[in-house]
Design an enzyme around this catalytic site. Structure first.
Site, PDB file in Angstrom:
ATOM      1  N   GLY A 109       0.752  -1.081   0.014  1.00 41.78           N
ATOM      2  CA  GLY A 109       0.034   0.200   0.083  1.00 41.78           C
ATOM      3  C   GLY A 109       0.933   1.275  -0.144  1.00 41.78           C
ATOM      4  O   GLY A 109       2.123   1.126   0.018  1.00 41.78           O
ATOM      5  N   GLY A 121       1.611   5.400  -4.063  1.00 43.48           N
ATOM      6  CA  GLY A 121       1.226   6.645  -4.947  1.00 43.48           C
ATOM      7  C   GLY A 121       0.259   6.235  -5.929  1.00 43.48           C
ATOM      8  O   GLY A 121       0.142   6.939  -6.944  1.00 43.48           O
ATOM      9  N   LYS A 122      -0.835   5.237  -5.578  1.00 46.70           N
ATOM     10  CA  LYS A 122      -1.805   4.901  -6.532  1.00 46.70           C
ATOM     11  C   LYS A 122      -2.549   6.284  -6.784  1.00 46.70           C
ATOM     12  O   LYS A 122      -2.947   6.560  -7.944  1.00 46.70           O
ATOM     13  CB  LYS A 122      -2.828   4.109  -5.914  1.00 46.70           C
ATOM     14  CG  LYS A 122      -1.985   2.528  -5.791  1.00 46.70           C
ATOM     15  CD  LYS A 122      -2.945   1.668  -4.764  1.00 46.70           C
ATOM     16  CE  LYS A 122      -3.293   1.962  -3.439  1.00 46.70           C
ATOM     17  NZ  LYS A 122      -2.121   1.946  -2.668  1.00 46.70           N
ATOM     18  N   ALA A 144      -7.896   3.182   3.200  1.00 49.23           N
ATOM     19  CA  ALA A 144      -7.129   3.656   2.171  1.00 49.23           C
ATOM     20  C   ALA A 144      -7.041   5.092   2.383  1.00 49.23           C
ATOM     21  O   ALA A 144      -7.889   5.851   2.879  1.00 49.23           O
ATOM     22  CB  ALA A 144      -7.952   3.384   0.899  1.00 49.23           C
ATOM     23  N   HIS A 155      -5.570   8.014  -0.355  1.00 49.01           N
ATOM     24  CA  HIS A 155      -4.730   8.121  -1.552  1.00 49.01           C
ATOM     25  C   HIS A 155      -4.627   9.762  -1.863  1.00 49.01           C
ATOM     26  O   HIS A 155      -5.655  10.527  -1.974  1.00 49.01           O
ATOM     27  CB  HIS A 155      -5.695   7.652  -2.666  1.00 49.01           C
ATOM     28  CG  HIS A 155      -5.844   5.929  -2.678  1.00 49.01           C
ATOM     29  ND1 HIS A 155      -6.598   5.366  -3.978  1.00 49.01           N
ATOM     30  CD2 HIS A 155      -5.309   5.268  -1.957  1.00 49.01           C
ATOM     31  CE1 HIS A 155      -6.266   3.941  -3.390  1.00 49.01           C
ATOM     32  NE2 HIS A 155      -5.668   4.065  -2.342  1.00 49.01           N
ATOM     33  N   GLN A 188      -5.029  -0.392  -1.171  1.00 47.13           N
ATOM     34  CA  GLN A 188      -4.196  -0.992  -0.481  1.00 47.13           C
ATOM     35  C   GLN A 188      -3.224  -1.717  -1.587  1.00 47.13           C
ATOM     36  O   GLN A 188      -2.675  -0.951  -2.373  1.00 47.13           O
ATOM     37  CB  GLN A 188      -4.908  -2.416   0.358  1.00 47.13           C
ATOM     38  CG  GLN A 188      -5.550  -1.825   1.467  1.00 47.13           C
ATOM     39  CD  GLN A 188      -6.969  -1.341   1.515  1.00 47.13           C
ATOM     40  OE1 GLN A 188      -7.610  -1.876   0.645  1.00 47.13           O
ATOM     41  NE2 GLN A 188      -7.085  -0.110   2.005  1.00 47.13           N
ATOM     42  N   THR A 232      -3.762   8.105   6.067  1.00 43.56           N
ATOM     43  CA  THR A 232      -5.080   7.844   6.983  1.00 43.56           C
ATOM     44  C   THR A 232      -4.637   8.139   8.539  1.00 43.56           C
ATOM     45  O   THR A 232      -5.418   8.789   9.188  1.00 43.56           O
ATOM     46  CB  THR A 232      -5.502   6.549   6.415  1.00 43.56           C
ATOM     47  OG1 THR A 232      -5.779   6.472   5.029  1.00 43.56           O
ATOM     48  CG2 THR A 232      -6.668   6.173   7.210  1.00 43.56           C
TER      49      THR A 232
HETATM   50  P1  GDP Z   1      -1.452   5.594  -2.271  1.00 39.37           P
HETATM   51  O1  GDP Z   1      -2.188   5.236  -1.077  1.00 39.37           O
HETATM   52  O2  GDP Z   1      -0.859   4.675  -2.880  1.00 39.37           O
HETATM   53  O3  GDP Z   1      -2.429   6.467  -3.163  1.00 39.37           O
HETATM   54  O4  GDP Z   1      -0.117   6.562  -1.573  1.00 39.37           O
HETATM   55  P2  GDP Z   1      -0.336   7.470  -0.617  1.00 39.37           P
HETATM   56  O5  GDP Z   1      -0.989   8.803  -0.875  1.00 39.37           O
HETATM   57  O6  GDP Z   1      -0.915   6.931   0.785  1.00 39.37           O
HETATM   58  O7  GDP Z   1       1.206   7.941  -0.463  1.00 39.37           O
HETATM   59  C1  GDP Z   1       2.190   8.348  -1.346  1.00 39.37           C
HETATM   60  C2  GDP Z   1       2.648   9.475  -1.006  1.00 39.37           C
HETATM   61  O8  GDP Z   1       3.803   9.662  -1.850  1.00 39.37           O
HETATM   62  C3  GDP Z   1       1.931  10.900  -1.002  1.00 39.37           C
HETATM   63  O9  GDP Z   1       2.098  11.777  -0.023  1.00 39.37           O
HETATM   64  C4  GDP Z   1       2.196  11.238  -2.349  1.00 39.37           C
HETATM   65  O10 GDP Z   1       1.890  12.750  -2.678  1.00 39.37           O
HETATM   66  C5  GDP Z   1       3.653  11.028  -2.338  1.00 39.37           C
HETATM   67  N1  GDP Z   1       4.093  10.808  -3.979  1.00 39.37           N
HETATM   68  C6  GDP Z   1       3.384  10.107  -4.898  1.00 39.37           C
HETATM   69  N2  GDP Z   1       4.473   9.986  -5.859  1.00 39.37           N
HETATM   70  C7  GDP Z   1       5.561  10.477  -5.539  1.00 39.37           C
HETATM   71  C8  GDP Z   1       6.712  10.573  -6.175  1.00 39.37           C
HETATM   72  O11 GDP Z   1       7.019  10.209  -7.398  1.00 39.37           O
HETATM   73  N3  GDP Z   1       7.698  11.287  -5.440  1.00 39.37           N
HETATM   74  C9  GDP Z   1       7.451  11.753  -4.332  1.00 39.37           C
HETATM   75  N4  GDP Z   1       8.690  12.474  -3.419  1.00 39.37           N
HETATM   76  N5  GDP Z   1       6.335  11.659  -3.604  1.00 39.37           N
HETATM   77  C10 GDP Z   1       5.194  11.054  -4.234  1.00 39.37           C
HETATM   78  P1  IMO Z   2      -3.855   2.576   0.728  1.00 38.22           P
HETATM   79  O1  IMO Z   2      -4.810   2.190  -0.246  1.00 38.22           O
HETATM   80  C1  IMO Z   2      -1.210   1.230   3.724  1.00 38.22           C
HETATM   81  C2  IMO Z   2      -2.967  -1.920   6.524  1.00 38.22           C
HETATM   82  C3  IMO Z   2      -3.126  -1.160   7.944  1.00 38.22           C
HETATM   83  C4  IMO Z   2      -2.734  -2.705   8.693  1.00 38.22           C
HETATM   84  C5  IMO Z   2      -3.757  -3.579   7.729  1.00 38.22           C
HETATM   85  C6  IMO Z   2      -5.009  -3.982   8.100  1.00 38.22           C
HETATM   86  O2  IMO Z   2      -3.613   4.218   1.085  1.00 38.22           O
HETATM   87  O3  IMO Z   2      -2.438   2.085   0.061  1.00 38.22           O
HETATM   88  P2  IMO Z   2      -7.361  -2.535   8.193  1.00 38.22           P
HETATM   89  O4  IMO Z   2      -7.759  -1.208   8.736  1.00 38.22           O
HETATM   90  O5  IMO Z   2      -7.414  -2.581   6.717  1.00 38.22           O
HETATM   91  O6  IMO Z   2      -7.898  -3.747   8.823  1.00 38.22           O
HETATM   92  O7  IMO Z   2      -5.839  -2.734   8.698  1.00 38.22           O
HETATM   93  O8  IMO Z   2      -3.416  -2.937   6.361  1.00 38.22           O
HETATM   94  N1  IMO Z   2      -3.605  -1.016   5.543  1.00 38.22           N
HETATM   95  C7  IMO Z   2      -2.925  -0.037   4.773  1.00 38.22           C
HETATM   96  N2  IMO Z   2      -1.588   0.221   4.575  1.00 38.22           N
HETATM   97  N3  IMO Z   2      -1.922   1.664   2.739  1.00 38.22           N
HETATM   98  C8  IMO Z   2      -3.441   1.353   2.763  1.00 38.22           C
HETATM   99  O9  IMO Z   2      -4.352   1.875   2.070  1.00 38.22           O
HETATM  100  C9  IMO Z   2      -3.838   0.579   3.951  1.00 38.22           C
HETATM  101  N4  IMO Z   2      -4.862  -0.019   4.069  1.00 38.22           N
HETATM  102  C10 IMO Z   2      -4.763  -0.836   5.266  1.00 38.22           C
HETATM  103  O10 IMO Z   2      -2.099  -0.326   8.405  1.00 38.22           O
HETATM  104  O11 IMO Z   2      -1.591  -2.891   8.677  1.00 38.22           O
HETATM  105 MG    MG Z   3      -2.226   5.326   0.830  1.00 31.96          MG
END
Ligand code: GDP
Ligand code: IMO
Ligand code: MG
Length: 423
Positions: free
Chosen positions: A12, A15-16, A39, A41, A223, A299
């Protein structure tokens, strides 16, 4: 018509959100198939950071229909406050649809999530506390409440009367807590249900109407592959199928419609919560990844554990997801390391493992076997062409592609939507 699936290739937070926001330009439909408000994002919109938990990451583009599929678990108050948040930037009108088959995260699911974790003590999962596990458990046990129940006052009462005895046995007899009662839940949730009603529809028909019209789809997995209930590091996983197989079950997009599967893959690796993490770093390198990458949960704000790229995990993700490409993200975070390491295999009790093992015993006690590559020092956040990357960064990417047997067609070098290299 094209259907491109986006899934998390690791644990997870790869950077989705950023990649989906970048790819949404010119898309017609973005579908979210599973997970819930666990999640987070992140999308950067006009220099502002917006964290989406439930609403698909195409919402900040004009002309994109965003669909929350049947596999998502949804807490009414949560989704309503997210709609209000997004409305500040772009008014949501008829560009958001929520499945009438979504399961509802009830107030007692959140209570039970926390109680389960406390009872597990040292064996806790480290959940996000969003009620995800208990809600999916009720779904599988056929004690869930769906959106179509929630928005129909007669059905909702009937359904609550049927399921609450089970919930209360747990709360009172197992956890020594106060019981829930039907009237208080109805009083709290009915106004929320009425606010949600305009968004609710049969999303399977909506999806198929758009597929038949030849529209372009992005499916946004939440995730990551190793948090998948079947293929992840069980029991340290979430409660849904977050690999590509979950796209169809969570939306009604048939597997045969899917043409491309893109695994979003960080150039290193992170994990939040408990569970095995073969390449986890506890040294200065780990601290540097966390600091430069701002590795804090979107989150929960918890610090993310950081480690080197794990190609054993990567290859497994290529195989089970049927990846046709990866988007390699956060490559910029590796700038400044003298040496970058890639885990190419595991060693446990003298035996080499090239394939990701299911056994927790092995995962918790193995030693990673690393390959070392020379690093690079240049700031690459402004680079938009592969050829303009430092030679050592190009070599790193090519080696990863070789090891995980899939091309990196997208490379992300900074958080904003334009910071992307396409090949
Ligand atoms: P997701 O759950 O997969 O959507 O990812 P998150 O948003 O939880 O975490 C990714 C983090 O990395 C966020 O703070 C984004 O703004 C940041 N991010 C995404 N792509 C890049 C990248 O290419 N470089 C850097 N430095 N940050 C990035
Ligand atoms: P995105 O979509 C990272 C992790 C939690 C925990 C485990 C179970 O942003 O990538 P839960 O609340 O789902 O029962 O927790 O899964 N977890 C994530 N870790 N990114 C996520 O989503 C997550 N969603 C759940 O930290 O270890
Ligand atoms: Mg995330």
């Amino acid at each position: 018509m094209s259907v491109r699936v986006i899934v998390g290739g690791q644990w997870g937070d790869e950077g989705k959100g950023k990649v989906i926001d970048s790819l949404s330009e010119g898309m017609d439909v973005v579908v979210r198939p599973q997970g819930g408000a666990n999640a987070g994002h992140t999308v950067i919109f006009e220099d502002k950071k917006i964290v989406l938990h439930l609403i698909p990451s195409g919402i900040l583009h004009d002309g994109v229909l965003n669909i929350i599929g049947n596999g998502v678990v949804l807490e009414p108050e949560n989704i309503l406050s997210e709609i209000a948040e997004v409305n500040k930037y772009r008014k949501i009108t008829n560009n958001l649809a929520i499945s009438d088959a979504c399961h509802i995260v009830m107030p007692y699911h959140k209570r039970l999530d926390k109680l389960n974790e406390t009872l597990k003590g040292n064996d806790k999962i480290g959940t996000t506390g969003r009620g995800i596990g208990p809600c999916y458990s009720d779904k599988i046990a056929r004690n869930g409440i769906r959106m179509s129940d929630l928005i129909d006052p007669v059905r909702f009462r009937k359904r609550l009367e049927a399921v609450l005895p089970f919930v209360n046995r747990l709360l009172v007899d197992i956890f020594n807590q106060t019981p829930e009662d039907v009237d208080s839940i109805i009083e709290y949730m009915s106004p929320l249900a009425q606010q949600l009603k305009p968004f609710v529809c049969d999303t399977v028909s909506l999806i198929h109407k758009n597929l038949a019209a030849g529209k372009n789809f992005l499916c946004e997995g939440a995730q990551g592959t190793f948090l998948d209930i079947d293929f992840g590091t069980y029991p340290y996983v979430t409660s849904s199928n977050c690999f590509s197989g979950g796209i169809s079950t969570g939306s009604g997009v048939p597997p045969t419609a899917i043409k491309e599967v893109c695994g979003i893959t960080k150039a290193y690796i992170t994990r939040v919560g408990e569970g095995p993490f073969p390449t986890e770093l506890f040294d200065e390198d780990g601290k540097q990844l966390a600091k430069v990458g701002h590795e804090f949960g979107a989150t929960t704000g918890r610090p993310r554990r950081c480690g080197w790229f794990d190609a054993v995990l990567g290859l497994y993700s290529t195989r089970i997801n049927g990846l046709t490409e990866i988007a390699l993200t956060k490559l910029d975070v590796l700038s400044g390391f003298k040496v970058v390491k890639i885990c190419v295999a595991y060693q446990y009790q003298g035996k080499r493992y090239d394939v990701f093992p299911n056994s927790l015993e092995i995962l918790e006690n193995l030693t990673p076997i690393y390959e070392e590559l020379p690093g690079w020092t240049e700031d690459i956040t402004g680079v938009r062409k592969f050829e303009d990357l430092p030679l050592n960064a190009q070599k790193y990417i090519k080696r990863l592609e070789e090891l995980i047997q899939v091309p990196a067609k997208i490379i992300s070098v900074a958080p904003d939507r334009t910071a992307i290299i396409t090949r």
